[in-house]
Motif scaffolding. Structure first.
Motif, PDB file in Angstrom:
ATOM      1  N   THR A   1       0.828  -1.213   0.000  1.00 55.58           N
ATOM      2  CA  THR A   1       0.000   0.000   0.000  1.00 55.58           C
ATOM      3  C   THR A   1       0.857   1.255   0.000  1.00 55.58           C
ATOM      4  N   GLU A   2       1.926   1.254   0.780  1.00 58.17           N
ATOM      5  CA  GLU A   2       2.803   2.420   0.870  1.00 58.17           C
ATOM      6  C   GLU A   2       3.558   2.671  -0.427  1.00 58.17           C
ATOM      7  N   GLY A   3       3.636   1.682  -1.299  1.00 62.16           N
ATOM      8  CA  GLY A   3       4.276   1.877  -2.589  1.00 62.16           C
ATOM      9  C   GLY A   3       3.382   2.542  -3.609  1.00 62.16           C
ATOM     10  N   LEU A   4       2.102   2.703  -3.306  1.00 64.28           N
ATOM     11  CA  LEU A   4       1.155   3.321  -4.231  1.00 64.28           C
ATOM     12  C   LEU A   4       1.050   4.821  -3.985  1.00 64.28           C
ATOM     13  N   PRO A   5       0.787   5.593  -5.015  1.00 66.65           N
ATOM     14  CA  PRO A   5       0.491   7.006  -4.799  1.00 66.65           C
ATOM     15  C   PRO A   5      -0.754   7.131  -3.913  1.00 66.65           C
ATOM     16  N   ALA A   6      -0.844   8.199  -3.159  1.00 64.97           N
ATOM     17  CA  ALA A   6      -1.958   8.376  -2.222  1.00 64.97           C
ATOM     18  C   ALA A   6      -3.306   8.253  -2.919  1.00 64.97           C
ATOM     19  N   LYS A   7      -3.400   8.729  -4.151  1.00 66.07           N
ATOM     20  CA  LYS A   7      -4.674   8.708  -4.867  1.00 66.07           C
ATOM     21  C   LYS A   7      -5.114   7.293  -5.236  1.00 66.07           C
ATOM     22  N   ASP A   8      -4.166   6.363  -5.266  1.00 67.79           N
ATOM     23  CA  ASP A   8      -4.489   4.985  -5.637  1.00 67.79           C
ATOM     24  C   ASP A   8      -4.746   4.094  -4.429  1.00 67.79           C
ATOM     25  N   ARG A   9      -4.607   4.648  -3.231  1.00 60.33           N
ATOM     26  CA  ARG A   9      -4.816   3.841  -2.025  1.00 60.33           C
ATOM     27  C   ARG A   9      -6.297   3.829  -1.655  1.00 60.33           C
ATOM     28  N   GLU A  10      -6.839   2.645  -1.491  1.00 58.56           N
ATOM     29  CA  GLU A  10      -8.249   2.538  -1.131  1.00 58.56           C
ATOM     30  C   GLU A  10      -8.453   2.904   0.337  1.00 58.56           C
ATOM     31  N   PRO A  11      -9.528   3.615   0.644  1.00 57.39           N
ATOM     32  CA  PRO A  11      -9.799   3.973   2.041  1.00 57.39           C
ATOM     33  C   PRO A  11      -9.965   2.715   2.894  1.00 57.39           C
TER      34      PRO A  11
END
Length: 358
Positions: free
Chosen positions: A103-113
């Motif tokens: 999850t931390e490797g994804l841009p913030a916009k691609d992280r699911e709530p």
């Protein structure tokens, strides 16, 4: 993000194997002629001897599950590894931490709530073994995270002797909501049996682990097909192998192999047919490689935390998995009833142009 995760970290080991209580024998003590006839002293028979105490009560087990759900949510919301470490250990902790890393490797916009969850205690099925004095305490539970739905997951909780707290060490998603027929006594408690070197079982945890690895690495040739009867879980592993063999066509290869396994502890409960439900873990790798120079493998977004969007000549993925199988008492095939895996690492050499740039 998955709602669960856990495994023993490198600095720790999961709990050792639980074995059944020792048999009681007749003890005879003799007296001299001066003392009169020899007197026989008999230890209590199996029917009158007190039963070993259960690992904990049902109410305490439900409290352990409730605490796990609460703290797991708090840890997952902030990807707090230290907090998670207070309720998870063993392979499950390793799997959960890999989810955080991905999850931390994804841009913030691609992280699911993150969505909070909890286990439905009303539908939970507890398998609490009786244990002799000095044995490390553990129990298993069939659980559902949806109210009103039958359990579809088997979890193992173990008491960590150093911290004197209960932590979830493994969890397996089952292919069927029909649960194994674990033998329970009149008070509702289970019987722990040896998971390894148990001559009363058709297969032990080490052989089961070897068979699972064979499913991935050879498509079940020899060991896999001999140890396991066909089930959804075992056939799915075989399909993973066969799909990988053709995924790149003539442009590359995808090969599975056994990997160093830190999580060798296994847990077993007696079943009604005299066999056992065995819960164990394994680790394997998958290595993807291009067939020749001029080709490259482009990592996906889920690999970004490890591979950083850099094209590779080959990539080796490491997977930690939890497995569950039912084993008969006689020489018949076992049944793999579920398994759950998580990628915990990925690495590989960049293509030459990126190597020069680096």
């Amino acid at each position: 993000m998955r709602t669960l995760g856990a495994s023993i970290r490198t600095a720790r080991r999961t709990l050792p194997l639980i074995i059944g209580a020792a048999c009681l024998t007749l003890a005879l003590t003799g007296c001299s002629d001066e003392d009169g006839p020899a007197q026989a002293r008999q230890t209590p028979s199996a029917s009158t001897a007190p039963k070993p105490a259960p690992a904990l009560s049902a109410a305490q087990a439900l409290d352990v599950i409730t605490r796990y759900s609460k703290i797991n949510n708090e840890a997952n919301a902030d990807r707090d590894r230290r907090l998670l470490d207070t309720v998870e250990d063993g392979p499950l902790y390793a799997m959960s931490v890999s989810d955080y890393t991905e999850t931390e490797g994804l841009p913030a916009k691609d992280r699911e709530p993150y969505e909070r969850w909890s286990y439905d205690l009303a539908s939970a099925k507890l398998y609490i073994p009786r244990l002799a004095d000095g044995q490390d305490r553990w129990f298993a539970a069939a659980l559902s995270s949806e109210k009103g739905k039958a359990p579809s997951r088997l979890a193992v909780f173990a008491e960590q002797p150093h911290h004197k707290r209960w932590e979830m060490v493994s969890v397996v998603d089952l292919d069927s909501q029909k649960l194994p027929d674990v033998a329970l006594d009149r008070e509702g408690y289970a019987t722990a049996v040896a998971a390894n070197d148990n001559k009363q079982l058709a297969a032990d945890a080490d052989l089961l682990r070897t068979a699972v690895l064979a499913n991935f690495t050879t498509g079940g040739t020899n060991t896999g097909s001999k140890v396991f009867a066909p089930t959804k879980a075992s056939q799915r592993q075989v399909k993973v192998h066969s799909d990988a063999a053709t995924r790149f066509g003539d442009k590359g290869t995808s090969v599975f192999d056994e990997a160093d396994n830190r999580f060798t502890d296994a847990y077993a409960l007696k079943t009604e047919d005299g066999g056992a439900l065995v819960l164990f873990s394994h680790t394997h790798t998958q290595t993807d490689a291009v067939a020749h120079s001029g080709l490259q493998i482009n990592p996906g977004k889920e690999d970004r935390a490890w591979l950083h969007d850099v094209p590779r000549m080959s990539i080796q993925y490491t997977f930690v998995c939890n497995d569950a199988a039912t084993v008969p008492a006689k020489a018949e095939p076992s049944r793999l009833i579920g398994y759950t895996c998580a990628r915990t690492d990925a690495s590989g050499p960049p293509v030459p142009s990126w190597s020069h740039r680096a």
